[in-house]
Scaffold this active site. Structure first.
Site, PDB file in Angstrom:
ATOM      1  N   ARG A 179     -36.444  46.958 -77.222  1.00 50.05           N
ATOM      2  CA  ARG A 179     -36.021  47.314 -75.870  1.00 50.05           C
ATOM      3  C   ARG A 179     -37.052  48.175 -75.146  1.00 50.05           C
ATOM      4  O   ARG A 179     -36.717  49.104 -74.399  1.00 50.05           O
ATOM      5  CB  ARG A 179     -34.660  48.034 -75.888  1.00 50.05           C
TER       6      ARG A 179
ATOM      7  N   SER B 197     -24.674  45.365 -73.191  1.00 52.57           N
ATOM      8  CA  SER B 197     -24.670  46.297 -74.312  1.00 52.57           C
ATOM      9  C   SER B 197     -25.042  47.689 -73.804  1.00 52.57           C
ATOM     10  O   SER B 197     -26.098  47.870 -73.199  1.00 52.57           O
ATOM     11  CB  SER B 197     -25.668  45.833 -75.374  1.00 52.57           C
TER      12      SER B 197
ATOM     13  N   GLU C  56     -28.657  52.244 -73.433  1.00 55.85           N
ATOM     14  CA  GLU C  56     -29.539  51.137 -73.104  1.00 55.85           C
ATOM     15  C   GLU C  56     -29.555  50.921 -71.589  1.00 55.85           C
ATOM     16  O   GLU C  56     -30.548  50.478 -71.032  1.00 55.85           O
ATOM     17  CB  GLU C  56     -29.070  49.867 -73.821  1.00 55.85           C
TER      18      GLU C  56
END
Length: 314
Positions: free
Chosen positions: A189, A239, A309
Protein backbone atom coordinates in the site's frame (compact mmCIF):
# COMPACT_ATOMS: atom_id res chain seq x y z
CA UNK A 1 -12.32 31.87 -9.17
CA UNK A 2 -12.97 33.15 -12.68
CA UNK A 3 -9.51 31.95 -13.64
CA UNK A 4 -10.50 28.33 -12.97
CA UNK A 5 -13.53 28.72 -15.24
CA UNK A 6 -11.22 30.06 -17.95
CA UNK A 7 -8.89 27.06 -17.63
CA UNK A 8 -11.44 24.27 -17.27
CA UNK A 9 -14.68 25.66 -18.63
CA UNK A 10 -17.45 26.99 -16.41
CA UNK A 11 -19.35 23.70 -16.50
CA UNK A 12 -16.41 21.88 -14.89
CA UNK A 13 -16.05 24.18 -11.88
CA UNK A 14 -18.54 23.62 -9.04
CA UNK A 15 -18.79 26.00 -6.09
CA UNK A 16 -19.62 24.83 -2.55
CA UNK A 17 -19.86 21.26 -3.80
CA UNK A 18 -20.75 18.60 -1.18
CA UNK A 19 -17.94 16.07 -1.12
CA UNK A 20 -20.42 13.41 -0.01
CA UNK A 21 -21.35 13.27 -3.71
CA UNK A 22 -17.80 12.38 -4.64
CA UNK A 23 -16.77 9.74 -2.10
CA UNK A 24 -17.86 6.13 -1.87
CA UNK A 25 -18.34 6.69 1.88
CA UNK A 26 -21.07 9.25 1.00
CA UNK A 27 -19.63 11.44 3.75
CA UNK A 28 -18.08 14.90 3.70
CA UNK A 29 -18.77 18.62 3.88
CA UNK A 30 -18.56 21.01 0.95
CA UNK A 31 -15.43 21.94 -0.99
CA UNK A 32 -15.09 25.63 -1.76
CA UNK A 33 -14.48 24.64 -5.38
CA UNK A 34 -14.61 21.22 -7.04
CA UNK A 35 -13.01 21.00 -10.49
CA UNK A 36 -13.23 18.23 -13.09
CA UNK A 37 -9.86 18.01 -14.84
CA UNK A 38 -9.70 16.99 -18.50
CA UNK A 39 -6.06 17.36 -19.58
CA UNK A 40 -2.55 17.41 -18.16
CA UNK A 41 -1.96 20.95 -19.47
CA UNK A 42 -5.09 22.16 -17.65
CA UNK A 43 -3.82 20.63 -14.44
CA UNK A 44 -0.40 22.24 -14.81
CA UNK A 45 -1.89 25.65 -15.55
CA UNK A 46 -4.28 25.44 -12.60
CA UNK A 47 -1.54 24.37 -10.20
CA UNK A 48 0.67 27.28 -11.24
CA UNK A 49 -2.22 29.70 -10.70
CA UNK A 50 -3.25 28.24 -7.34
CA UNK A 51 0.31 28.19 -6.03
CA UNK A 52 0.88 31.78 -7.14
CA UNK A 53 -2.30 32.90 -5.38
CA UNK A 54 -1.45 30.69 -2.36
CA UNK A 55 -4.77 28.87 -2.61
CA UNK A 56 -4.69 25.33 -1.17
CA UNK A 57 -5.58 22.52 -3.57
CA UNK A 58 -5.99 18.76 -3.39
CA UNK A 59 -6.03 15.98 -5.98
CA UNK A 60 -8.66 13.23 -5.79
CA UNK A 61 -9.87 10.40 -8.00
CA UNK A 62 -13.08 8.46 -7.42
CA UNK A 63 -13.06 9.14 -3.68
CA UNK A 64 -13.06 5.43 -2.93
CA UNK A 65 -10.33 5.53 -0.28
CA UNK A 66 -11.24 8.91 1.17
CA UNK A 67 -12.86 10.33 4.29
CA UNK A 68 -13.69 14.03 3.96
CA UNK A 69 -14.26 15.84 7.23
CA UNK A 70 -17.65 17.32 8.04
CA UNK A 71 -16.28 20.86 7.87
CA UNK A 72 -15.49 20.33 4.21
CA UNK A 73 -12.43 21.44 2.26
CA UNK A 74 -11.12 24.97 2.05
CA UNK A 75 -9.61 25.75 -1.32
CA UNK A 76 -9.89 23.70 -4.50
CA UNK A 77 -10.40 19.98 -5.08
CA UNK A 78 -9.09 18.86 -8.48
CA UNK A 79 -10.63 15.60 -9.61
CA UNK A 80 -8.87 13.25 -12.01
CA UNK A 81 -12.01 11.33 -12.79
CA UNK A 82 -14.25 10.43 -15.69
CA UNK A 83 -13.10 13.38 -17.79
CA UNK A 84 -9.48 12.35 -17.28
CA UNK A 85 -9.90 8.75 -18.39
CA UNK A 86 -9.34 6.44 -21.34
CA UNK A 87 -6.61 4.17 -22.69
CA UNK A 88 -4.71 3.25 -25.83
CA UNK A 89 -2.75 0.23 -27.01
CA UNK A 90 0.92 1.09 -27.43
CA UNK A 91 1.44 -1.32 -30.29
CA UNK A 92 -0.99 -3.04 -32.60
CA UNK A 93 -4.52 -3.18 -31.23
CA UNK A 94 -5.15 -6.80 -30.23
CA UNK A 95 -7.75 -8.55 -32.28
CA UNK A 96 -10.49 -10.42 -30.52
CA UNK A 97 -9.29 -13.89 -29.63
CA UNK A 98 -12.37 -14.55 -27.56
CA UNK A 99 -14.02 -17.17 -29.73
CA UNK A 100 -14.48 -20.43 -27.90
CA UNK A 101 -11.94 -23.02 -28.92
CA UNK A 102 -9.56 -20.50 -30.49
CA UNK A 103 -5.94 -21.30 -29.70
CA UNK A 104 -4.21 -18.38 -28.03
CA UNK A 105 -0.56 -17.62 -27.30
CA UNK A 106 -0.65 -16.88 -23.57
CA UNK A 107 2.95 -15.68 -23.72
CA UNK A 108 1.88 -12.76 -25.89
CA UNK A 109 2.12 -9.47 -23.98
CA UNK A 110 -0.03 -6.47 -24.85
CA UNK A 111 0.97 -3.00 -23.61
CA UNK A 112 -1.76 -0.56 -22.63
CA UNK A 113 -1.39 3.10 -21.61
CA UNK A 114 -4.29 4.25 -19.42
CA UNK A 115 -5.09 7.61 -17.87
CA UNK A 116 -5.25 8.01 -14.12
CA UNK A 117 -8.96 8.85 -13.94
CA UNK A 118 -10.01 5.57 -15.55
CA UNK A 119 -12.22 3.47 -13.28
CA UNK A 120 -10.71 0.09 -12.50
CA UNK A 121 -14.03 -1.70 -13.00
CA UNK A 122 -14.53 -0.21 -16.44
CA UNK A 123 -10.97 -1.02 -17.49
CA UNK A 124 -11.43 -4.60 -16.32
CA UNK A 125 -14.54 -5.07 -18.45
CA UNK A 126 -12.97 -3.52 -21.53
CA UNK A 127 -9.74 -5.51 -21.21
CA UNK A 128 -11.86 -8.65 -20.96
CA UNK A 129 -13.48 -7.76 -24.30
CA UNK A 130 -9.98 -7.88 -25.82
CA UNK A 131 -9.29 -11.21 -24.06
CA UNK A 132 -6.56 -9.63 -21.93
CA UNK A 133 -5.67 -11.11 -18.56
CA UNK A 134 -3.71 -9.83 -15.57
CA UNK A 135 -6.13 -7.10 -14.52
CA UNK A 136 -8.86 -9.32 -13.07
CA UNK A 137 -7.81 -8.72 -9.44
CA UNK A 138 -8.36 -4.97 -9.85
CA UNK A 139 -11.66 -5.10 -11.70
CA UNK A 140 -13.73 -5.09 -8.51
CA UNK A 141 -11.86 -2.31 -6.71
CA UNK A 142 -14.09 0.80 -6.72
CA UNK A 143 -11.39 3.32 -7.53
CA UNK A 144 -9.37 4.88 -10.32
CA UNK A 145 -6.12 3.69 -11.84
CA UNK A 146 -4.29 6.72 -10.47
CA UNK A 147 -5.26 5.93 -6.91
CA UNK A 148 -4.43 2.26 -7.45
CA UNK A 149 -0.92 3.09 -8.67
CA UNK A 150 -0.42 5.68 -5.91
CA UNK A 151 -1.08 3.12 -3.18
CA UNK A 152 -0.17 -0.09 -5.04
CA UNK A 153 -3.71 -1.36 -4.66
CA UNK A 154 -4.17 -5.08 -4.51
CA UNK A 155 -6.71 -7.84 -3.97
CA UNK A 156 -6.92 -11.62 -4.16
CA UNK A 157 -3.20 -12.16 -4.65
CA UNK A 158 -2.62 -9.45 -7.26
CA UNK A 159 -1.15 -5.96 -6.99
CA UNK A 160 -0.64 -3.08 -9.40
CA UNK A 161 3.12 -3.61 -9.18
CA UNK A 162 2.61 -6.99 -10.90
CA UNK A 163 1.42 -5.40 -14.16
CA UNK A 164 2.82 -1.84 -14.20
CA UNK A 165 5.76 -1.18 -16.53
CA UNK A 166 6.08 2.57 -16.10
CA UNK A 167 4.07 5.52 -14.82
CA UNK A 168 3.91 9.21 -15.68
CA UNK A 169 3.96 11.34 -12.55
CA UNK A 170 3.77 15.06 -11.85
CA UNK A 171 5.24 16.90 -8.88
CA UNK A 172 3.58 19.84 -7.19
CA UNK A 173 5.52 22.25 -9.42
CA UNK A 174 3.92 20.74 -12.52
CA UNK A 175 7.06 18.95 -13.73
CA UNK A 176 6.53 15.56 -15.43
CA UNK A 177 8.53 12.40 -14.79
CA UNK A 178 8.49 8.84 -16.07
CA UNK A 179 9.17 6.15 -13.49
CA UNK A 180 9.82 2.50 -14.22
CA UNK A 181 8.28 -0.22 -12.07
CA UNK A 182 11.49 -0.46 -10.05
CA UNK A 183 11.72 3.31 -9.61
CA UNK A 184 8.16 3.35 -8.27
CA UNK A 185 9.49 1.58 -5.14
CA UNK A 186 6.27 -0.33 -4.62
CA UNK A 187 5.54 -1.88 -1.25
CA UNK A 188 2.45 -2.83 0.70
CA UNK A 189 0.00 0.00 0.00
CA UNK A 190 2.78 2.41 -0.84
CA UNK A 191 4.87 3.79 -3.68
CA UNK A 192 7.25 6.65 -4.34
CA UNK A 193 4.23 8.63 -5.55
CA UNK A 194 2.67 8.40 -2.10
CA UNK A 195 5.99 9.03 -0.37
CA UNK A 196 6.78 12.20 -2.33
CA UNK A 197 3.18 13.33 -2.94
CA UNK A 198 3.45 13.00 -6.72
CA UNK A 199 0.33 12.96 -8.89
CA UNK A 200 -0.19 9.85 -11.02
CA UNK A 201 -1.23 10.82 -14.54
CA UNK A 202 -0.82 7.72 -16.71
CA UNK A 203 0.30 4.13 -16.37
CA UNK A 204 1.66 1.63 -18.90
CA UNK A 205 0.39 -1.85 -18.12
CA UNK A 206 1.61 -5.20 -19.41
CA UNK A 207 -1.28 -7.64 -19.90
CA UNK A 208 -1.20 -11.02 -21.54
CA UNK A 209 -3.47 -12.64 -24.06
CA UNK A 210 -5.91 -15.20 -22.75
CA UNK A 211 -9.41 -16.23 -23.78
CA UNK A 212 -12.38 -14.03 -23.13
CA UNK A 213 -14.19 -16.87 -21.39
CA UNK A 214 -11.33 -17.43 -18.94
CA UNK A 215 -10.98 -13.72 -18.11
CA UNK A 216 -14.70 -13.26 -17.56
CA UNK A 217 -14.88 -16.43 -15.45
CA UNK A 218 -12.04 -15.20 -13.22
CA UNK A 219 -13.71 -11.79 -12.83
CA UNK A 220 -17.03 -13.44 -11.98
CA UNK A 221 -15.35 -15.67 -9.39
CA UNK A 222 -13.66 -12.72 -7.67
CA UNK A 223 -16.87 -10.68 -7.81
CA UNK A 224 -18.76 -13.50 -6.11
CA UNK A 225 -16.13 -13.66 -3.37
CA UNK A 226 -16.41 -9.91 -2.81
CA UNK A 227 -20.20 -10.05 -2.54
CA UNK A 228 -19.95 -12.95 -0.10
CA UNK A 229 -17.26 -11.47 2.15
CA UNK A 230 -17.54 -7.68 1.87
CA UNK A 231 -20.37 -5.32 2.91
CA UNK A 232 -20.95 -3.99 -0.61
CA UNK A 233 -24.55 -3.09 0.23
CA UNK A 234 -23.36 -0.16 2.40
CA UNK A 235 -21.30 2.92 1.56
CA UNK A 236 -17.72 2.57 2.73
CA UNK A 237 -14.18 3.51 1.79
CA UNK A 238 -13.22 -0.11 1.27
CA UNK A 239 -10.78 -1.82 3.59
CA UNK A 240 -10.37 0.66 6.46
CA UNK A 241 -7.17 -0.55 8.11
CA UNK A 242 -3.80 -1.60 6.74
CA UNK A 243 -2.76 -5.17 7.36
CA UNK A 244 -0.36 -5.23 10.33
CA UNK A 245 2.73 -7.33 9.71
CA UNK A 246 2.01 -10.87 10.80
CA UNK A 247 -1.71 -10.25 11.40
CA UNK A 248 -5.00 -9.54 9.66
CA UNK A 249 -6.75 -6.36 10.79
CA UNK A 250 -10.23 -7.82 10.36
CA UNK A 251 -9.46 -10.84 12.53
CA UNK A 252 -7.92 -8.71 15.30
CA UNK A 253 -10.98 -6.46 15.32
CA UNK A 254 -13.37 -9.41 15.27
CA UNK A 255 -11.47 -11.22 18.03
CA UNK A 256 -11.65 -8.04 20.11
CA UNK A 257 -15.45 -8.36 19.98
CA UNK A 258 -15.94 -5.26 17.85
CA UNK A 259 -18.03 -6.62 14.96
CA UNK A 260 -21.14 -4.46 14.82
CA UNK A 261 -19.63 -1.81 17.11
CA UNK A 262 -21.15 1.58 16.22
CA UNK A 263 -20.61 5.26 16.78
CA UNK A 264 -23.51 7.26 15.40
CA UNK A 265 -24.07 6.11 11.83
CA UNK A 266 -20.63 4.51 11.48
CA UNK A 267 -20.34 0.79 12.18
CA UNK A 268 -17.74 -1.98 12.09
CA UNK A 269 -19.26 -4.29 9.50
CA UNK A 270 -20.74 -7.49 10.85
CA UNK A 271 -19.85 -9.19 7.55
CA UNK A 272 -16.16 -8.14 7.53
CA UNK A 273 -14.65 -6.42 10.56
CA UNK A 274 -11.96 -4.79 8.44
CA UNK A 275 -14.60 -2.51 6.91
CA UNK A 276 -16.20 0.52 8.53
CA UNK A 277 -19.54 1.23 6.89
CA UNK A 278 -21.95 4.15 6.69
CA UNK A 279 -25.31 2.77 7.81
CA UNK A 280 -27.07 5.78 6.35
CA UNK A 281 -26.35 8.96 8.27
CA UNK A 282 -22.74 8.67 9.40
CA UNK A 283 -20.59 11.75 9.77
CA UNK A 284 -16.84 11.94 9.43
CA UNK A 285 -16.70 12.59 13.17
CA UNK A 286 -18.52 9.29 13.74
CA UNK A 287 -15.99 7.41 11.60
CA UNK A 288 -13.01 9.05 13.30
CA UNK A 289 -14.37 8.33 16.78
CA UNK A 290 -15.10 4.72 15.82
CA UNK A 291 -11.71 4.04 14.22
CA UNK A 292 -9.92 5.65 17.17
CA UNK A 293 -11.86 3.41 19.57
CA UNK A 294 -11.11 0.31 17.47
CA UNK A 295 -7.39 1.10 17.36
CA UNK A 296 -7.31 1.67 21.13
CA UNK A 297 -9.16 -1.57 21.88
CA UNK A 298 -7.00 -3.71 19.59
CA UNK A 299 -3.81 -2.24 21.04
CA UNK A 300 -5.09 -2.75 24.56
CA UNK A 301 -5.91 -6.43 23.92
CA UNK A 302 -3.15 -7.49 21.53
CA UNK A 303 -0.45 -4.81 21.59
CA UNK A 304 -0.84 -4.26 17.83
CA UNK A 305 -1.07 -0.75 16.43
CA UNK A 306 -3.56 -0.53 13.59
CA UNK A 307 -3.03 2.09 10.90
CA UNK A 308 -5.76 3.55 8.70
CA UNK A 309 -5.65 2.68 5.02
CA UNK A 310 -8.17 5.40 4.17
CA UNK A 311 -6.96 8.97 3.66
CA UNK A 312 -8.51 11.97 5.37
CA UNK A 313 -9.16 15.30 3.69
CA UNK A 314 -10.28 18.61 5.18
Amino acid sequence: MDRLAEIFGKENVLKDEPMSRHTTFRIGGAADFFVKVQTISQLQEAMRYLKKEQIPFYIVGNGSNLLVRDEGVRGVVLQLGERFSGYEFLHETPGSVAQSGTAVDKNQIVMVRAKAGSLLGRLGKEFAEYSLSGFEFASGIPGTLGGAVYMNAGAYGGEIKDILVRATLMDMDGSLFEFTNQQMQFGYRKSIAAEKNYIVLEADLALHVSSKEEVLAKMAELSAQRRLKQPLEYPSAGSTFKRPEGYFAGKLISDAGLKGFSVGGAQVSEKHAGFVINTGNATAADVIALTDAVCDKVFEKYGVKLELEIKQLG
